[in-house]
Design an enzyme around this catalytic site. Structure first.
Site, short mmCIF file in Angstrom:
data_model
loop_
_atom_site.label_atom_id
_atom_site.label_comp_id
_atom_site.label_asym_id
_atom_site.label_seq_id
_atom_site.Cartn_x
_atom_site.Cartn_y
_atom_site.Cartn_z
N ASP A 297 -3.13 -4.43 -0.27
CA ASP A 297 -2.70 -3.31 -1.13
C ASP A 297 -3.53 -3.22 -2.42
O ASP A 297 -3.95 -2.13 -2.82
CB ASP A 297 -1.21 -3.47 -1.52
CG ASP A 297 -0.27 -3.13 -0.37
OD1 ASP A 297 -0.65 -2.34 0.50
OD2 ASP A 297 0.85 -3.67 -0.36
N LYS B 169 7.93 -7.69 2.76
CA LYS B 169 6.64 -8.19 2.27
C LYS B 169 6.72 -9.60 1.66
O LYS B 169 5.75 -10.35 1.70
CB LYS B 169 6.03 -7.22 1.26
CG LYS B 169 5.47 -5.97 1.92
CD LYS B 169 4.79 -5.08 0.89
CE LYS B 169 4.04 -3.95 1.58
NZ LYS B 169 3.29 -3.13 0.62
#
Ligand code: NAP
Length: 288
Positions: free
Chosen positions: A107, A71
């Site tokens: 997220d 990420k």
């Protein structure tokens, strides 16, 4: 085999990736709202992103999701970051626009949508966050950006909690940090407790030593466990027994995926209908 151009093609990359639920979240949406699509899982080892990016460009892959351990590392390979990814410096969704790769992070917003289901706002809340890993950091920044009043980060490595706390102090929330062992001394004003550690996850030996910290939470408080396997962790069961609100991590998982699909398709479709359908499918899969 259809011509490359006829199908939209998406993927999720990570390591491990075999048990990812991503195809079950994305394929129903992509196939309904776009033309027929492919969505495949690709195991990409740490340090091997360059080869993957070459594939994306050569094969004209339309977009991909990014999970552990890439990420942060993926950022070096992107042309631009947009939205929350700019603040998080972490990317879970990449959209290819004519060969230009744009990174986003859904997220925090996925968590926020799931929290909204409980009726509790992030704005003005007093948050207690267990853990200081990737997701804890993302949620701490999101909460600060959304106007949380205070954020307390407790982790087994207080130095890591301190690092996250220092990072979010500039966003204006009141920030505290400490060790997980101090959970029993949390302030009575805490109204949202979030577990961002794997404690209680299926297949994991460890769990919280005791749950007495829950007795400090006042009625109306919410315990949000980011874990979705099992759907009801011991933490959530203990919270329920104390008449506290509970939320597991399945909603966040689905919402972050649907928000990624909006970016993939460039369409602001209504999330609710797809959410309910995917939730039913996933509940069957995760509780097996
Ligand atoms: P991560 O970066 O590896 O961070 C894990 C955190 O948990 C770290 O603070 C780590 O402490 C702590 N931890 C690990 N084992 C522990 C133990 N035995 N006792 C106490 N603390 C422990 O992982 P992540 O990506 O942030 O994910 C955290 C959790 O969120 C996982 O359970 C994951 O499944 C869940 N999650 C849910 C979603 C969703 O959509 N629902 C999305 C992503 C993640 P150290 O730094 O000291 O190791």
């Amino acid at each position: 085999m259809k011509n490359k151009k006829e199908k939209m093609r998406f993927a999720v990359i990570g390591d491990p990736i075999e048990h990812s639920l991503s195809p079950s979240i994305h394929l129903p949406v992509l196939n309904r709202l776009a033309r027929e699509s492919d969505y495949f899982k690709v195991n990409v080892k740490k340090g091997k992103l360059e080869g993957w990016i070459k594939t994306v460009l050569e094969e004209q892959i339309d977009g991909f999701n990014v999970t552990m351990p890439h990420k942060t590392d993926i950022i070096d390979f992107l042309d631009e970051l947009k939205g929350d990814a700019l603040a998080f410096r972490s990317v879970n969704t990449v959209v290819s626009c004519g060969g230009s790769l744009v990174g986003y992070n859904t997220d925090g917003e996925g968590f926020h949508f799931s929290l909204k289901e409980t009726g509790l706002p992030l704005k003005g809340s007093n948050l207690l966050l267990f853990g200081s890993g990737g997701v804890a950091r993302t949620l701490a920044i999101k909460a600060a950006l959304e106007g949380a009043k205070s954020i307390t980060i407790l982790a087994r490595s207080p130095d890591k909690a301190k690092k996250v706390a220092k990072e979010i102090v500039s966003y204006g929330a009141e920030v505290h940090y400490g060790s997980l062992a101090e959970a029993d001394y949390i302030g009575r004003d805490t109204n949202i407790l979030i577990n961002a550690t794997p404690l209680g996850m299926a297949g994991m030996d460890g769990n919280f030593i005791n749950f007495s910290f829950l007795d400090r939470l006042v009625k109306g408080s919410l315990v949000f466990d980011l874990i979705y396997r099992p759907m009801e962790t011991r933490l959530l069961a203990e919270a329920k027994a104390r008449d506290l609100g509970t939320q597991n991590g399945l909603g966040m998982l689905i919402y972050q995926g649907l928000l990624a699909d909006r970016l993939f398709l460039g369409k602001d479709f209504d999330l609710n209908e797809m959410y309910q359908e995917i939730k039913l499918t996933l509940e069957g899969k995760v509780d097996r």
